[in-house]
Design a protein around this motif. Structure first.
Motif, short mmCIF file in Angstrom:
data_model
loop_
_atom_site.label_atom_id
_atom_site.label_comp_id
_atom_site.label_asym_id
_atom_site.label_seq_id
_atom_site.Cartn_x
_atom_site.Cartn_y
_atom_site.Cartn_z
N LEU A 54 0.84 -1.19 0.00
CA LEU A 54 0.00 0.00 0.00
C LEU A 54 0.87 1.24 0.00
O LEU A 54 1.85 1.32 0.73
CB LEU A 54 -0.89 -0.01 1.25
N GLY A 55 0.50 2.22 -0.82
CA GLY A 55 1.25 3.46 -0.83
C GLY A 55 0.68 4.44 -1.84
O GLY A 55 -0.09 4.06 -2.72
N PRO A 56 1.08 5.71 -1.74
CA PRO A 56 0.59 6.72 -2.69
C PRO A 56 1.22 6.54 -4.06
O PRO A 56 2.19 5.77 -4.23
CB PRO A 56 1.03 8.04 -2.04
N THR A 211 -1.74 -1.72 -4.34
CA THR A 211 -2.89 -0.82 -4.34
C THR A 211 -2.56 0.49 -3.62
O THR A 211 -1.65 0.54 -2.80
CB THR A 211 -4.10 -1.49 -3.66
N HIS A 212 -3.32 1.53 -3.97
CA HIS A 212 -3.27 2.78 -3.22
C HIS A 212 -4.52 2.94 -2.38
O HIS A 212 -4.68 3.94 -1.66
CB HIS A 212 -3.14 3.98 -4.17
N ASP A 213 -5.42 1.96 -2.44
CA ASP A 213 -6.71 2.00 -1.76
C ASP A 213 -6.56 1.38 -0.37
O ASP A 213 -6.38 0.17 -0.23
CB ASP A 213 -7.75 1.24 -2.59
N ALA A 225 2.13 -4.00 3.75
CA ALA A 225 3.41 -3.28 3.71
C ALA A 225 3.12 -1.87 3.20
O ALA A 225 2.61 -1.71 2.09
CB ALA A 225 4.40 -3.99 2.80
N VAL A 226 3.43 -0.86 4.00
CA VAL A 226 3.17 0.53 3.63
C VAL A 226 4.46 1.12 3.07
O VAL A 226 5.51 1.09 3.73
CB VAL A 226 2.68 1.35 4.83
N VAL A 232 9.97 0.73 2.42
CA VAL A 232 8.90 0.14 3.22
C VAL A 232 8.94 0.79 4.60
O VAL A 232 9.93 0.67 5.32
CB VAL A 232 9.05 -1.38 3.33
N ARG A 233 7.86 1.47 4.95
CA ARG A 233 7.82 2.17 6.24
C ARG A 233 7.33 1.27 7.37
O ARG A 233 7.75 1.41 8.51
CB ARG A 233 6.91 3.39 6.14
#
Length: 370
Positions: A54-56, A211-213, A225-226, A232-233
């Motif tokens: 996941l991420g922008p 995804t960004h959702d 995983a963000v 990876v944060r």
């Protein structure tokens, strides 16, 4: 929709999870000229696990997917599938030899082939179990009995289900889903997410969703995983990523959050524009307090039927984003500051004056790194 098994050849999830580290990504970096798309990314998946990345936009998640699929060469690090290295700086196994299945944003079905022929495309015609596997995969995605149809006779959601069945049919070591629901209507996405997740788990597939959702990632994945700026944060269960974010950026990206300054990281209570807030201690370097909208409680001002607790503050409702089952309410506080509250299906109206307070302890986190 209930997705059921039809043959005994399907892998059981418990069997699939027996082999650890079906996917290993160790220190992977990828640059495009002066732009670092991936910066020493490391992730591990057990067999049968479902991970959401996941991420922008521009965070590197699609580049990571392309490197795993073999569409891009990595500059450093290592990618291994089932213990076999498929990518090193000097080794690049081409996509067709990795046996990684990719489900793209739009199903990309072969228009001249029937549904069954699309699903069986990656299966050997000499395999005596071929027809049974095609039927099994169609049942898994809720399309049993539709094998004779052509792609143009299906809805967009049904076409995505066929694309998933085609990906699952050869039992690849890894299924990559590249924002597969982005082109679908919102109501259809909810049902399809649930059915896709069930189908993947029923078949024991190891899968990564890009995804960004946030709702998509949190509702579907075993772990999330963000990513931000190629790194990876945080990696954790959906509950961990939402409930115990590692820093202020993750807290504000994964769900809505108001961030309050914390001067003393040992404080167990802090005074905020929303009144006094209880703080969970024990996070080294904490500088912000995360207040989630669902913790902000509202009551009509001076309502004797529901008196506000001591320490509540007055606020004015400025916007209401109604979602049917709930609503996100924006409040104007003293000094022109704003905060958000999540209410039930009957929110206050814009312009109403309400009493607001924070219920339950809030997590303190470090400020976001630049």
């Amino acid at each position: 929709m209930n997705l059921t098994m039809t043959t005994s050849t399907t892998r059981k999830p418990t069997q699939a999870r027996a082999a650890a580290h079906a996917v290993e990504i160790v220190g992977v970096s990828k640059r495009f000229g002066d732009v670092t798309a991936l910066d020493e990314v490391s992730l591990q998946l057990d067999s049968g696990e479902f991970l959401a990345v996941l991420g922008p936009s521009g965070c590197g998640k699609t580049t990571l997917l392309r490197c795993m699929a073999g569409f891009e060469r990595i500059d450093s690090g290592r990618i291994a599938l089932d213990g076999r290295a498929v990518a090193l700086p000097g080794i690049h196994l081409p996509p067709h030899r990795r046996q990684v299945a990719v489900v793209p944003q739009e199903g990309a079905l072969f228009p001249h082939l029937s549904v069954a022929e699309n699903v069986g495309f990656g299966l050997s015609r000499r395999d005596r179990h071929r027809s049974a596997r095609i039927a099994e995969c169609l049942e898994l995605v809720g399309l049993g009995g539709l094998g004779a149809r052509m792609p143009h006779e299906l809805s967009g959601g049904q076409q995505q289900r066929v694309a998933l069945a085609r990906a699952l049919a050869p039992r690849p070591p890894l299924v990559l889903l590249d924002e597969p629901f982005s082109a679908l209507d919102a109501s259809l996405r909810v049902d399809l997410r649930r059915d896709v997740r069930r189908a993947l788990h029923e078949d024991g597939a190891t899968a990564i969703l890009v995804t960004h959702d946030q709702a998509e990632a949190l509702s579907m994945a075993d772990r999330v995983a963000v990513m931000r700026d190629g790194r990876v944060r945080q990696v954790g269960t959906p509950e961990e990523v939402y409930g115990t974010p590692v820093d202020a950026w993750v807290a504000s990206f994964v769900g809505e959050a108001d961030l309050v300054d914390l001067v003393d990281e040992t404080a167990t209570e802090v005074r905020t524009p929303l009144g006094r807030v209880e703080v969970l201690p024990g996070v080294p370097g904490a500088t912000r307090v995360v207040v989630r909208p669902e913790q902000v409680q509202l009551a009509p001002a001076d309502d004797p039927a529901r008196p506000a607790p001591e320490g509540s503050v007055r606020a004015r409702v400025t916007t209401v984003d109604f979602h049917g089952h709930d609503a996100l309410v924006t409040l104007e506080l003293a000094g022109g500051l704003t905060a958000q509250a999540r209410t039930g299906a009957f929110p206050p109206a814009v312009g109403d004056t309400v009493d607001a307070w924070v219920e339950g302890p809030c997590r303190a986190v470090p400020g976001a790194e630049t």
